[in-house]
Scaffold this motif. Structure first.
Motif, short mmCIF file in Angstrom:
data_model
loop_
_atom_site.label_atom_id
_atom_site.label_comp_id
_atom_site.label_asym_id
_atom_site.label_seq_id
_atom_site.Cartn_x
_atom_site.Cartn_y
_atom_site.Cartn_z
N CYS A 1 -9.68 -65.14 9.46
CA CYS A 1 -9.84 -66.60 9.34
C CYS A 1 -8.59 -67.22 8.74
CB CYS A 1 -11.06 -66.91 8.47
SG CYS A 1 -11.45 -68.66 8.39
N PHE B 1 -13.05 -68.29 3.20
CA PHE B 1 -13.76 -67.30 4.01
C PHE B 1 -14.14 -66.08 3.18
CE2 PHE B 1 -13.75 -63.65 7.02
CZ PHE B 1 -14.80 -64.05 7.83
N TYR C 1 -17.18 -68.07 10.11
CA TYR C 1 -15.84 -68.08 10.70
C TYR C 1 -15.66 -69.28 11.64
CZ TYR C 1 -12.10 -66.82 13.97
OH TYR C 1 -10.98 -66.86 14.77
#
Length: 570
Positions: free
Chosen positions: A125, A131, A175
């Motif tokens: 990511c 993330f 994501y």
């Protein structure tokens, strides 16, 4: 299902995921593999129960004359109960069985959750910091919801099949959302995880609230500011590599305890006590049917049951004369209607108890042929459990027979006192009703009639007093005083009038008398209160009765995670 274009350990491999009509493909793969010496993997055979007998025949057919390198690997999810065991015995007997035991404890569960990802996952990511933080929080969330099951109904009202797929799909969603948004969409993510991915399994509203509360505590803007505690003494880690996160779990995660789940240590005591009781109950059921009294005397099973049967019949009172009671009543108020309903249901229960006991008595004397129902009743009386035919006509209870029967007599006595003149008792034993909801609704109905308020725009207000049942000589002018409730997961502080942490080893402290009155819904004060579910028994779930708003100075989420509830029976 297709023949993959690579070799595995120098073998051609056929991988078939069953379901959606893949049975024919599987049979073709087996035929080819048996001839050529390939390997076949059959996944998810629990999804094709009707085809398993055909599979058994196919494997038996290829058991002789097939290539010596032919191998079959079969996978299935664990059955939720013994009734769901569907794999044919022939397949099981001819297999080498390998089970993947689920990890136990928070430490193993958190490592197992993280094992589903890799360093590549962490780097995929563009918004790496956000993330990684949310991914680790999701792993902790997954470990918590999976392992919380061990605490029984105080953990989850109902058991749910949360699985690794829920976690990996949630990370994929994370994501996609982070890549598509300029800001972290916390509300959207919590909704997707709590209502769809994990929430899709959940069928109980209170469990849904618990799941939602965990996500509100674990996934919020503060997580990026280094101020978030996933559990007492376990802060959310900063930006690390994959091995660093595993090392962090080993170094920083506190020892296994209910605190890691937001629960009080008493939750573990309760869970272990219930497990022990179940073990002793099983041992009792396995004991010989005749018990020695010492000095060479032996009490037979029939003598034990007969003595108990006679004692019960002697203590049971006559049934309520509904016609006679109706004649005494001038006005059928909501409270009077509830009293009649309770008397009718009590008559049905005591009628069945007397009928079945008298029938068994005749059977033991040899005057009637013993039927399977009579034998079941005899077994239940001998093992101190409540007979099935009584349970069907009674109220939910987890008590053994002796305690259950004493409780029944107390309920009858309470009803007799109430129907003597139909005046409301000074303090009502809420647990003494077959249907406590009907009494609580009657409080709203009588107030609505008196004040000419619309019933659908009313609610109940609960004020916990500082007094016990004996301190009340008369009922209130409006509403009712109720007693006999217990709190699980916390305790009520009488002096300050708020929920507070439970004392160790006090699993279900008694509540003071609660004053319940009906008020217009728009006048209800919802500030600084914990909406506390009320259940009939510690089994919770389907025994839900009502929601009482109890005062708290702490964030209500603390009591949600602790599984705090009021119980009518313990």
């Amino acid at each position: 299902g297709k023949k993959l274009g690579y070799t595995f350990n120098n073998r051609n491999l056929h991988n078939v995921s069953l379901g959606q009509g893949q049975e024919v493909v599987a049979e073709q793969a087996l035929d080819l593999a048996a001839k050529e010496g390939h390997w076949v993997i059959l996944q998810n055979i629990h999804l094709v129960a009707k085809w398993l007998s055909s599979l058994e025949k196919k494997l038996e057919q290829h058991g002789e004359g097939s290539h010596q390198d032919f191998r079959v690997f079969i996978s299935a999810e664990p059955a939720p109960s013994p009734d769901s065991h569907i794999i044919p015995q022939g397949i099981l007997e001819n297999s080498i069985k390998i089970t993947n035991e689920p990890p136990t404890g928070m430490h193993a569960n958190l490592h197992k959750a993280l094992d589903n990802f890799s360093q590549d996952t962490l780097e995929m990511c563009t918004r790496e910091n956000e993330f990684k933080s949310i991914l680790f929080a999701l792993c902790y969330f997954h470990a918590v919801v999976a392992e919380r099951r061990k605490f029984g109904p105080q953990g989850w009202n109902r058991p749910y099949p949360f699985n690794i797929g829920d976690l990996t799909i949630s990370v994929n969603v994370l994501y996609n959302y982070l890549e598509a948004s300029s800001k972290v969409p916390y509300d959207d993510l919590r909704y997707l995880f709590g209502e769809i991915m994990y929430g899709g399994h959940i069928t109980d509203d209170w469990d849904r609230r618990l799941c939602k509360t965990y996500l509100e505590e674990f996934i919020k803007p503060e997580m990026l500011e280094g101020e978030l505690l996933l559990a007492p003494g376990f802060p959310l880690p900063g930006n690390m590599d994959y091995n660093g996160y595993h090392q962090y779990i080993d170094d920083a995660l506190p020892p296994e305890s209910p605190y890691l789940y937001g629960l009080h240590p008493n939750a573990e005591i309760g869970f272990l006590t219930q497990t022990s009781e179940k073990l002793f109950r099983t041992m009792l059921e396995m004991q010989p049917r005749d018990t020695s009294m010492g000095e060479g005397g032996v009490v037979t099973r029939e003598e034990t049951v007969k003595a108990l049967l006679e004692e019960m019949l002697e203590k049971l009172m006559d049934e309520f004369n509904i016609a006679e009671l109706m004649a005494k009543v001038e006005e059928r108020t909501p409270y009077v209607v509830v009293a009649f309903q309770e008397c009718e249901r009590m008559n049905v229960l005591t009628g069945e108890i007397k009928r079945s006991l008298k029938e068994l008595d005749l059977g033991l004397k040899g005057e009637l042929t013993m039927t399977s129902d009579m034998e079941n009743l005899q077994n239940a009386l001998f093992l101190e459990t409540v007979p099935e035919s009584w349970i069907k006509r009674a109220y939910p209870s987890t008590a053994s027979l002796g305690t259950w029967f004493a409780d029944l007599l107390a309920r009858i006595k309470e009803l007799e006192a109430w129907t003597g003149d139909f005046s409301l008792p000074s303090a009502v034993w809420l647990a003494g009703f077959f249907n406590p909801q009907s009494f609580l609704t009657a409080i709203m109905q009588s107030t609505a009639r008196k004040n000419e308020w619309p019933l659908d725009k009313m609610t109940l207000q609960c004020d916990v007093t500082k007094k016990n049942r004996e301190d009340f000589a008369s009922p209130p002018r409006e509403g009712a005083y109720v007693h006999g409730l217990f709190m699980e997961g916390a305790r009520w502080d009488v002096q300050t009038g708020i929920i507070t942490d439970a004392r160790l080893k006090e699993l279900t402290p008694a509540m003071p008398v609660i004053f319940i009155k009906a008020i217009p819904a728009d006048k209800q004060d919802t500030r600084s209160v914990y909406p506390c579910p009320v259940y009939k028994t510690r089994q919770r779930g389907p025994t839900y009765v009502w929601t009482f708003n109890l005062k708290t100075r702490e964030n209500p989420s603390k009591w949600v995670l602790a599984g705090v509830a009021l119980l009518l029976q313990i």
